[in-house]
Design a protein around this motif. Sequence first.
Motif, mmCIF file in Angstrom:
data_model
loop_
_atom_site.group_PDB
_atom_site.id
_atom_site.type_symbol
_atom_site.label_atom_id
_atom_site.label_comp_id
_atom_site.label_asym_id
_atom_site.label_seq_id
_atom_site.Cartn_x
_atom_site.Cartn_y
_atom_site.Cartn_z
ATOM 1 N N ARG A 1 21.385 -24.115 51.305
ATOM 2 C CA ARG A 1 21.610 -23.857 49.876
ATOM 3 C C ARG A 1 22.579 -22.684 49.742
ATOM 4 O O ARG A 1 22.415 -21.647 50.397
ATOM 5 N N SER A 2 23.584 -22.843 48.900
ATOM 6 C CA SER A 2 24.484 -21.719 48.629
ATOM 7 C C SER A 2 24.059 -21.071 47.316
ATOM 8 O O SER A 2 24.217 -21.663 46.250
ATOM 9 N N LEU A 3 23.505 -19.881 47.409
ATOM 10 C CA LEU A 3 23.051 -19.150 46.225
ATOM 11 C C LEU A 3 24.206 -18.354 45.635
ATOM 12 O O LEU A 3 25.180 -18.041 46.317
ATOM 13 N N ARG A 4 24.072 -18.006 44.376
ATOM 14 C CA ARG A 4 25.047 -17.120 43.734
ATOM 15 C C ARG A 4 24.265 -16.123 42.891
ATOM 16 O O ARG A 4 23.969 -16.381 41.737
ATOM 17 N N TRP A 5 23.932 -14.990 43.485
ATOM 18 C CA TRP A 5 23.194 -13.978 42.737
ATOM 19 C C TRP A 5 24.152 -12.892 42.269
ATOM 20 O O TRP A 5 25.146 -12.577 42.921
ATOM 21 N N GLY A 6 23.809 -12.266 41.158
ATOM 22 C CA GLY A 6 24.619 -11.171 40.643
ATOM 23 C C GLY A 6 25.427 -11.582 39.432
ATOM 24 O O GLY A 6 25.591 -12.770 39.142
ATOM 25 N N LYS A 7 25.907 -10.584 38.705
ATOM 26 C CA LYS A 7 26.675 -10.826 37.486
ATOM 27 C C LYS A 7 28.156 -10.525 37.670
ATOM 28 O O LYS A 7 28.953 -10.781 36.773
ATOM 29 N N GLY A 8 28.530 -9.938 38.788
ATOM 30 C CA GLY A 8 29.925 -9.592 39.006
ATOM 31 C C GLY A 8 30.787 -10.827 39.190
ATOM 32 O O GLY A 8 30.324 -11.858 39.666
ATOM 33 N N TYR A 9 32.052 -10.730 38.806
ATOM 34 C CA TYR A 9 32.982 -11.848 38.950
ATOM 35 C C TYR A 9 33.666 -11.794 40.317
ATOM 36 O O TYR A 9 33.656 -12.773 41.053
ATOM 37 N N ALA A 10 34.231 -10.662 40.671
ATOM 38 C CA ALA A 10 34.960 -10.553 41.937
ATOM 39 C C ALA A 10 34.078 -10.027 43.065
ATOM 40 O O ALA A 10 34.321 -10.332 44.235
ATOM 41 N N PHE A 11 33.100 -9.203 42.723
ATOM 42 C CA PHE A 11 32.217 -8.588 43.731
ATOM 43 C C PHE A 11 30.768 -8.759 43.271
ATOM 44 O O PHE A 11 30.503 -8.863 42.068
ATOM 45 N N SER A 12 29.840 -8.712 44.224
ATOM 46 C CA SER A 12 28.419 -8.756 43.872
ATOM 47 C C SER A 12 27.598 -8.045 44.931
ATOM 48 O O SER A 12 27.208 -8.647 45.928
ATOM 49 N N PRO A 13 27.304 -6.777 44.724
ATOM 50 C CA PRO A 13 26.494 -6.060 45.717
ATOM 51 C C PRO A 13 25.068 -6.584 45.861
ATOM 52 O O PRO A 13 24.441 -6.333 46.879
ATOM 53 N N VAL A 14 24.547 -7.324 44.862
ATOM 54 C CA VAL A 14 23.180 -7.852 44.993
ATOM 55 C C VAL A 14 23.159 -9.256 45.594
ATOM 56 O O VAL A 14 22.093 -9.863 45.690
ATOM 57 N N ALA A 15 24.295 -9.771 46.004
ATOM 58 C CA ALA A 15 24.339 -11.110 46.622
ATOM 59 C C ALA A 15 23.862 -10.996 48.065
ATOM 60 O O ALA A 15 24.641 -11.115 49.012
ATOM 61 N N PHE A 16 22.563 -10.763 48.228
ATOM 62 C CA PHE A 16 22.000 -10.458 49.540
ATOM 63 C C PHE A 16 21.984 -11.661 50.480
ATOM 64 O O PHE A 16 21.994 -11.491 51.691
#
Lengths: 432, 244
Positions: free
Chosen positions: A133-148
């Motif tokens: 599964r490819s998850l997409r966590w976070g609200k950032g468009y270019a970066f996402s520090p919470v995309a663990f």
Amino acid sequence: MRRAAAAAWALAAVVAAVPSRASGEETFEASAYEKKALEWKGYAEFRPEEQLLRRDSAGFLLQFPGQTRTALARANGAAELAGVLRHETLSLSFTGHATYQLDYSGQDVDARVYDGYAAWQAGPRAVLEVGKRSLRWGKGYAFSPVAFLERPRDPTDPELSREGFIMAGGELVQSFDGPVKTLALTALVLPTTWGLNPDFGPSGHVDVAAKLYGLVLDTDVDLICTAPGTQGLRFGADFSRNLGSNVEIHGEWALATGAPRMVLAPGSVSGSGVGLAPETRRTMSYLVGLRYLTERETTFILEYYRNGNGYSEEEFRQFFALARAGSTDPAALAVASRAAAQGYSRPNAMRNYLYLRISQNEPFDILYLVPALTAIVNTDDGSFSVIPEVTYTEVKNLELRLRFAVNRGDAFTDYGEKPVVARAELRARYYF
Amino acid sequence: MKTLATLLCILAALPAGAAPTVDGAGLLSKVDRNLEPESYEMYRKLVNIEPDGSRKEYVLYSVKKGRDKLVAIFLDPPSERDRATLRLGDNMWLYIPSVGKPVRITSLQSIIGGVFNNADVLRLDYAVEYDVQGVQEEKDVYVLSLKAKTAEVAYDKLIMRVDRKTVLPTTIECYAASGLLIKTLRFSDVKDFGGGIRRPATLETDSPLYRGYRSLMMYAKIRARQMPDEVFTLNYLPRTKELR
């Protein structure tokens, strides 16, 4: 095996791209769009590109050791096929992705499964999923520090699909009246045992993650935690909110108690020193951003990203010096190549970045035309990348994108040491 | 008898302006209910027609619940397939499969090219978004002047012409706060969708901002349907296509 799989993808893409019927009739038969047991879609793309190279850069020395070329022409092809097979409340979802690359060094073919998972929709409030599964966590468009639990995002093209990881999980959702309109709890298990997810982290671990989402006072809020596994205990939080009919703001915050990274140890510049060493640190990363839409449909996306686990200017200078030493010292080149592969060459590898994207929807009343300009600035060393592009989608199912990219910076800076000075590419993508 | 005749004469002699005034808010609510049930599912086809006659078509499936919950998903063309939008009151999100997560959007942002925008695709009841400022009665139509309740609404003012017999809109002019005419919506092809729903099956749009361009919206399979509230959440958005 991979070549055979890629050829199969390409063939499937071409067959599917052939129109099945003539169009243009003024009718609407909605029954043709009702749910079917098997549904699929995909695209095939051709993307030629031309690169101007910077021969005295560290990136060039690493990527083209011993060469004197100043330009590179490359032809890229890709095909993606995604489908879902349903039976009552059970479904199987699948996304396969194949790429083809041809340049001076020959051809390269790759095919892999991006998503492949089974889901059981146990009602409108609960779903269980297991598989890749490819998850997409976070609200950032270019970066996402919470995309663990994701592979790194390419900030120059953040909407590209990415390969997922094998995991099992479930989700519970409940709606309410009042200031809290939605609460959703997601729980996931991601193992690196039994040979699973070898590129997620060291083997023999199990990462357990939980995410609590709430729509609170018209604000999206996520609280995230991953239990000790491959990368230590991590906490994250994000939010997104509209400030009016044309402004959205968002932010992310992530704390890692034992973030791993590889660093060059002192003495490695000579090539005969210690080389690379692992270290773990307590790091904090965050992102703040906004999206603003003008009356003339110009969209601005602005984000500032602090990468707590990034390399300092001094650490990057050491890396660049090692790579330059590699032009005459094979041992230094070997260490630098390993350093590049294990962290120094990943996207946003330093600590502070600013991202700006300006796009104009259909300027001068030209329908389906969207020009855009993207700038990514490393605020530590002042180097930057500028990417103007134009997308045109007038022809049904065909998306054309012409894009240029320029990297600028002094010696020993992030973008100044990239192997590519400038790049032009045309992407023609046909959807079916 | 003589008294009754006198009374009828007096009533007949009264000027039209003294007739009971039309309940504008009630009329607008009736227009809403005649167009579709408060909670429904429907399929729509959007056609953008360019000055040279070339066309671009989109097919949407949408589900609405109550006053302010609405979700829509593109089923065609393949380049847009599975792109879904959710509206909860003034909150709007867009889910693009390749991006893989819902992104907040604003009511002014266009989710597809062409003359239609989000407000047309994710329209709530007119009575939810507009106040009736005045009603004029003409021979065959009522003319309603509508004012947006908040600045979040895409069009500041509407002039809606409503057929007196069917209480269905025939044309709606959409104006910006500056008074600029943004577009005109024209309803036609009234047909029976079953379940007591009889309404225009075609909506045509043109705009002085896009001279020579036209957009059509065709309706099919409009049915009353109640969904759980959880269907209208970010978490469900990637699975909206399963509702069909």
